[in-house]
Design an enzyme around this catalytic site. Structure first.
Site, PDB file in Angstrom:
ATOM      1  N   ARG A 171       0.838  -1.216   0.000  1.00 12.70           N
ATOM      2  CA  ARG A 171       0.000   0.000   0.000  1.00 12.70           C
ATOM      3  C   ARG A 171       0.871   1.264   0.000  1.00 12.70           C
ATOM      4  NH1 ARG A 171      -2.870  -3.809  -0.459  1.00 12.70           N
ATOM      5  NH2 ARG A 171      -4.762  -4.288   0.726  1.00 12.70           N
ATOM      6  N   SER A 218     -10.592   1.098   4.271  1.00 17.05           N
ATOM      7  CA  SER A 218      -9.755   0.817   5.444  1.00 17.05           C
ATOM      8  C   SER A 218      -9.089   2.112   5.914  1.00 17.05           C
ATOM      9  CB  SER A 218      -8.649  -0.171   5.090  1.00 17.05           C
ATOM     10  OG  SER A 218      -9.201  -1.333   4.540  1.00 17.05           O
ATOM     11  N   GLU A 264      -4.173   4.800   6.446  1.00 21.06           N
ATOM     12  CA  GLU A 264      -4.024   4.580   5.004  1.00 21.06           C
ATOM     13  C   GLU A 264      -4.356   5.864   4.224  1.00 21.06           C
ATOM     14  OE1 GLU A 264      -5.205   0.524   3.603  1.00 21.06           O
ATOM     15  OE2 GLU A 264      -6.272   1.676   2.095  1.00 21.06           O
TER      16      GLU A 264
HETATM   17  P1  NAP Z   1     -10.292 -10.427   5.296  1.00 14.80           P
HETATM   18  O1  NAP Z   1     -10.478 -11.397   4.195  1.00 14.80           O
HETATM   19  O2  NAP Z   1     -11.255 -10.372   6.426  1.00 14.80           O
HETATM   20  O3  NAP Z   1      -8.824 -10.591   5.904  1.00 14.80           O
HETATM   21  C1  NAP Z   1      -8.341  -9.723   6.930  1.00 14.80           C
HETATM   22  C2  NAP Z   1      -6.938  -9.302   6.598  1.00 14.80           C
HETATM   23  O4  NAP Z   1      -6.124 -10.450   6.532  1.00 14.80           O
HETATM   24  C3  NAP Z   1      -6.892  -8.623   5.257  1.00 14.80           C
HETATM   25  O5  NAP Z   1      -6.709  -7.261   5.489  1.00 14.80           O
HETATM   26  C4  NAP Z   1      -5.763  -9.297   4.501  1.00 14.80           C
HETATM   27  O6  NAP Z   1      -4.630  -8.448   4.314  1.00 14.80           O
HETATM   28  C5  NAP Z   1      -5.293 -10.417   5.398  1.00 14.80           C
HETATM   29  N1  NAP Z   1      -5.407 -11.716   4.688  1.00 14.80           N
HETATM   30  C6  NAP Z   1      -6.498 -12.506   4.559  1.00 14.80           C
HETATM   31  N2  NAP Z   1      -6.193 -13.613   3.879  1.00 14.80           N
HETATM   32  C7  NAP Z   1      -4.887 -13.548   3.562  1.00 14.80           C
HETATM   33  C8  NAP Z   1      -3.986 -14.390   2.842  1.00 14.80           C
HETATM   34  N3  NAP Z   1      -4.387 -15.563   2.326  1.00 14.80           N
HETATM   35  N4  NAP Z   1      -2.695 -13.978   2.683  1.00 14.80           N
HETATM   36  C9  NAP Z   1      -2.307 -12.801   3.190  1.00 14.80           C
HETATM   37  N5  NAP Z   1      -3.096 -11.945   3.861  1.00 14.80           N
HETATM   38  C10 NAP Z   1      -4.388 -12.315   4.054  1.00 14.80           C
HETATM   39  O7  NAP Z   1     -10.140  -8.974   4.645  1.00 14.80           O
HETATM   40  P2  NAP Z   1     -11.193  -7.865   4.279  1.00 14.80           P
HETATM   41  O8  NAP Z   1     -11.049  -6.751   5.230  1.00 14.80           O
HETATM   42  O9  NAP Z   1     -12.553  -8.434   4.014  1.00 14.80           O
HETATM   43  O10 NAP Z   1     -10.595  -7.395   2.907  1.00 14.80           O
HETATM   44  C11 NAP Z   1     -10.481  -8.271   1.800  1.00 14.80           C
HETATM   45  C12 NAP Z   1      -9.470  -7.680   0.829  1.00 14.80           C
HETATM   46  O11 NAP Z   1      -9.901  -6.418   0.330  1.00 14.80           O
HETATM   47  C13 NAP Z   1      -8.117  -7.457   1.500  1.00 14.80           C
HETATM   48  O12 NAP Z   1      -7.117  -7.779   0.584  1.00 14.80           O
HETATM   49  C14 NAP Z   1      -8.134  -5.982   1.800  1.00 14.80           C
HETATM   50  O13 NAP Z   1      -6.858  -5.403   1.787  1.00 14.80           O
HETATM   51  C15 NAP Z   1      -8.966  -5.430   0.667  1.00 14.80           C
HETATM   52  N6  NAP Z   1      -9.633  -4.212   1.109  1.00 14.80           N
HETATM   53  C16 NAP Z   1      -8.979  -3.030   1.029  1.00 14.80           C
HETATM   54  C17 NAP Z   1      -9.616  -1.887   1.483  1.00 14.80           C
HETATM   55  C18 NAP Z   1      -8.930  -0.562   1.445  1.00 14.80           C
HETATM   56  O14 NAP Z   1      -9.578   0.449   1.681  1.00 14.80           O
HETATM   57  N7  NAP Z   1      -7.661  -0.507   1.175  1.00 14.80           N
HETATM   58  C19 NAP Z   1     -10.873  -1.933   2.005  1.00 14.80           C
HETATM   59  C20 NAP Z   1     -11.494  -3.165   2.091  1.00 14.80           C
HETATM   60  C21 NAP Z   1     -10.872  -4.302   1.640  1.00 14.80           C
HETATM   61  P3  NAP Z   1      -4.464  -7.415   3.099  1.00 14.80           P
HETATM   62  O15 NAP Z   1      -5.314  -6.252   3.447  1.00 14.80           O
HETATM   63  O16 NAP Z   1      -3.018  -7.095   3.167  1.00 14.80           O
HETATM   64  O17 NAP Z   1      -4.877  -8.086   1.831  1.00 14.80           O
END
Ligand code: NAP
Length: 339
Positions: free
Chosen positions: A160, A234, A330
């Site tokens: 990021r 996020s 972020e």
């Molecule tokens: P989630 O699936 O509930 O997982 C929680 C966190 O664990 C995520 O933030 C993700 O990191 C990490 N994670 C889960 N599985 C993983 C794997 N197999 N390997 C490595 N890291 C893992 O996450 P969530 O909040 O619903 O979000 C799903 C995805 O959408 C994530 O990739 C998240 O970054 C992205 N997202 C981004 C934003 C934003 O505003 N930037 C908002 C919502 C969702 P990472 O975040 O590093 O992937």
């Protein structure tokens, strides 16, 4: 180019907070940039405002990037190079590439914001980061007053993060990006939630469009819609710490999710720690922590940027006190500093 006087930015930031831009300039082509001066201390570039928290009015000019265009520039075997203007809506680009039979962006579906902001943040979701697909960035260099092309290796991408965000935050305006996409679909279903969503949809053999639909469904179910409840996705990045420290924390806090991040580092779930501190659904005045996702701070209506920032600081302080881990915001914070 459209030059305006002052502009109320409430509709130009997804938190929906009030802030006035002293002067607004809308850019529709890279040709508009010649001869413009940029004051790094006072001016800023704004896309869709989906990753910015305004805590005050802006002192200088706000440059609105509305440089459009999407096209195929080259075909190399089964790889197709696509170019998109920095002012295009990211999700429109994703859908357009899918309609052309190209895959690679499906895991990044429905990320809010414009194309020009995507490399700044190195947007990532469901196991895919933009940097994996990015070939080059065309950017206006405010310092030198020229248009340059930067290859991926020159962009300083990290988790990021990029050269445009941390090393040289006020030097560049991204006019367009080039992406390498595939004619042959290679699925990335490394995130458990994605496979489960495809199962729920009854999909046995996914294609890129189906993965995109699964990501859209997941995001819609987990994240509040900024059109109804102001937010910037996020609010904190997931902290990356040494693996030893992460393992020690896991021993102290049963259930704390830890993911590998390189050989010696590990990534903690910021959302889990925030929820564990009891913040999920908490409201403080007009600002709050989403009751759907603890990583998302929301504007319940009429919150100021300072109210949201104050809540963010309280959340981070409690996580630091309980887990000894610092959280980093972020979104870009305009008008104030985090530390
Ligand atoms: P989630 O699936 O509930 O997982 C929680 C966190 O664990 C995520 O933030 C993700 O990191 C990490 N994670 C889960 N599985 C993983 C794997 N197999 N390997 C490595 N890291 C893992 O996450 P969530 O909040 O619903 O979000 C799903 C995805 O959408 C994530 O990739 C998240 O970054 C992205 N997202 C981004 C934003 C934003 O505003 N930037 C908002 C919502 C969702 P990472 O975040 O590093 O992937």
């Amino acid at each position: 180019m459209i030059r305006g006087e002052s502009l109320q930015l409430r509709r130009y930031n997804s938190f929906g907070v009030d802030a006035v831009a002293h002067r607004a300039i809308q850019l529709e082509s890279p040709d508009d940039l010649g001869g413009l001066a940029f004051d790094p201390a006072a001016d800023l570039v704004l896309g869709a405002g989906s990753n910015t928290l305004f805590t005050s009015d802006t002192e200088g000019a706000v440059y609105l990037n509305r440089i459009g265009g999407k096209r195929v520039v080259e075909v190399r075997g089964s790889t197709v190079v696509v170019e998109a203007g920095g002012g295009e809506v990211w999700q429109s680009l994703v859908l357009w590439t899918l309609s052309q039979g190209l895959s690679g962006l499906e895991n990044l579906s429905l990320i809010p914001g414009l194309v020009g902001a995507a490399p700044v943040q190195n947007i990532g979701a469901y196991g895919v980061e933009l940097s994996e697909r990015l070939e080059s960035v065309e950017a206006w260099d405010w310092r030198e007053g020229e248009l340059v092309r930067l290859d991926r290796d020159e962009c300083g991408f990290g988790y990021r993060d990029s050269r445009f965000k941390s090393a040289e935050p006020a030097r560049w305006l991204i006019t367009s990006i080039r992406l390498c996409l595939d004619m042959e679909f290679r699925p990335n279903l490394s995130y458990a939630g994605l496979g489960e969503q495809l199962d729920r949809m009854g999909v046995e053999t996914p294609d890129a469009a189906l993965v995109s639909r699964a990501v859209i469904a997941l995001r819609k179910s987990k994240l509040p819609n900024p059109a109804r409840l102001g937010n910037a996705g996020s609010f904190f990045t997931n902290p990356v710490i040494s693996r030893d420290r992460a393992e020690a924390l896991q021993r102290d806090f049963d259930g704390l999710p830890v993911h590998p991040a390189g050989d010696e580092s590990a990534k903690l779930s910021a959302a889990w720690m925030i929820e564990n501190c009891g913040w999920k659904g908490h409201r403080q005045g007009n600002a709050g922590v989403s009751d759907r996702h603890a990583l998302v701070l929301v504007n319940h209506g009429g919150a100021t940027g300072m109210e949201i920032l104050d809540l963010a600081r309280r959340v981070a302080a409690s996580v630091e006190k309980k887990f000894g881990v610092a959280l980093t915001p972020e979104p870009r914070i305009v008008g104030d500093r985090w530390d």
